[in-house]
Enzyme design. Structure first.
Site, PDB file in Angstrom:
ATOM      1  N   ILE A 159       0.872  -1.174   0.000  1.00 43.13           N
ATOM      2  CA  ILE A 159       0.000   0.000   0.000  1.00 43.13           C
ATOM      3  C   ILE A 159       0.910   1.226   0.000  1.00 43.13           C
ATOM      4  O   ILE A 159       1.648   1.467   0.942  1.00 43.13           O
ATOM      5  CB  ILE A 159      -0.996  -0.020   1.182  1.00 43.13           C
ATOM      6  CG1 ILE A 159      -1.932   1.179   1.123  1.00 43.13           C
ATOM      7  CG2 ILE A 159      -0.302  -0.170   2.527  1.00 43.13           C
ATOM      8  CD1 ILE A 159      -3.156   1.054   2.037  1.00 43.13           C
ATOM      9  N   GLU A 160       0.870   1.971  -1.111  1.00 39.47           N
ATOM     10  CA  GLU A 160       1.893   2.987  -1.362  1.00 39.47           C
ATOM     11  C   GLU A 160       1.331   4.404  -1.350  1.00 39.47           C
ATOM     12  O   GLU A 160       0.341   4.697  -2.036  1.00 39.47           O
ATOM     13  CB  GLU A 160       2.576   2.702  -2.709  1.00 39.47           C
ATOM     14  CG  GLU A 160       3.727   3.638  -3.006  1.00 39.47           C
ATOM     15  CD  GLU A 160       4.563   3.179  -4.189  1.00 39.47           C
ATOM     16  OE1 GLU A 160       5.428   3.961  -4.640  1.00 39.47           O
ATOM     17  OE2 GLU A 160       4.357   2.039  -4.669  1.00 39.47           O
ATOM     18  N   VAL A 161       1.976   5.271  -0.569  1.00 38.39           N
ATOM     19  CA  VAL A 161       1.692   6.707  -0.498  1.00 38.39           C
ATOM     20  C   VAL A 161       0.198   6.970  -0.325  1.00 38.39           C
ATOM     21  O   VAL A 161      -0.451   7.622  -1.138  1.00 38.39           O
ATOM     22  CB  VAL A 161       2.254   7.457  -1.728  1.00 38.39           C
ATOM     23  CG1 VAL A 161       2.285   8.962  -1.442  1.00 38.39           C
ATOM     24  CG2 VAL A 161       3.654   6.999  -2.056  1.00 38.39           C
TER      25      VAL A 161
END
Length: 264
Positions: A159-161
């Site tokens: 789960i990115e940014v």
């Protein structure tokens, strides 16, 4: 007693118990250092994982190879690729391709890690390299993507940014192992790139990355040392200072006399 490599079952049991550590490594030296440092999980290029000496260097790392889906192909291609990765002792595979592709691998008991939030290969759909999930509607789309990964059989997701509140709320509501890249400590693992931690470049540094060393500065220093050493060597050759007797082999004088006589 040596450290034990985590299994999928171990990581599921640890969900909510402690933060795991994850790195992106691209060299054998980085993998060996990650193993020695007690890192739990690594993302690795497939060609590194497939080296015969990889597990000698990194016996305890939960290792997850991944490639851009357009470099692999269809769902069937992914299944064949995943089987090859498992044969080389991968613990899971990363996949940002379609849910159909993820399900095809999961149906064959391949542990698959998906991706939500900012997905670099799909960034055009979310506005480029920027945070995702800053509004209630966009955050709910991330939640729906996580639910879809669950249904497809994935074991986890990067789960990115994503805002920390959103990432934590999602992680608390899913059995997936959530790997946080810039999404805060409310997930199950923290994920950074080794080259960012090492300060190995002078370019843009992501906001979520923390630099612990200055390898770029060391590389620059070493380059200047290379230039200096090569320059000294050139000067020695031009002035006759190299090679001296200590660097060459001398022939017995009598043998040399015989050799000269043979030359005529």
């Amino acid at each position: 007693m040596p450290a034990k490599r985590l299994t999928v079952a171990d990581m599921r049991a640890l969900k909510g118990e402690r933060q795991l550590t994850m790195l992106r490594v691209t060299t054998m030296e980085e993998a060996e250092a990650a193993d020695a440092a007690g890192i739990d999980i690594v993302s690795v290029p497939p060609e590194l994982l497939c080296r015969p000496d990889y597990r000698d260097a990194a016996p305890t790392l939960f290792s997850m190879p991944g490639e851009n889906y357009y470099d692999i192909g269809t769902s069937d291609d992914f299944v064949r690729w995943a089987f090859r990765m498992l044969q080389h002792d991968a613990d899971a595979v990363y996949c940002s391709a379609s849910l159909k592709t993820i399900k095809a691998m999961a149906d064959e008991a391949v542990p698959v890690i998906g991706h939500v939030g900012l997905i670099p290969s799909r960034r055009t759909w979310t506005g480029g390299f920027k945070a995702v999930g800053k509004t209630a509607d966009s955050a709910f789309k991330i939640w729906e993507a996580v639910q879809a990964l669950e249904a497809a059989g994935a074991i986890g997701a990067e789960i990115e940014v994503v805002p920390v509140e959103v990432a934590q709320a999602i992680s608390e509501r899913t059995p997936l192992i959530m790997l946080s890249m810039g999404a805060g400590a409310g997930c199950d693992a923290q994920y950074l790139f080794a080259e960012d931690i090492l300060g190995a470049h002078r370019g843009h540094m992501p906001r979520h990355s923390k630099v612990y060393r200055d390898f770029a500065g060391e590389f620059e220093r070493l380059q200047q040392e290379r230039i200096a050493a090569f320059s000294e060597y050139r000067t020695d050759v031009e002035t006759g200072a190299f090679p001296t007797d200590s660097y060459v082999l001398r022939m017995d004088p009598d043998e040399m006399t015989k050799f000269r006589s043979k030359l005529g």
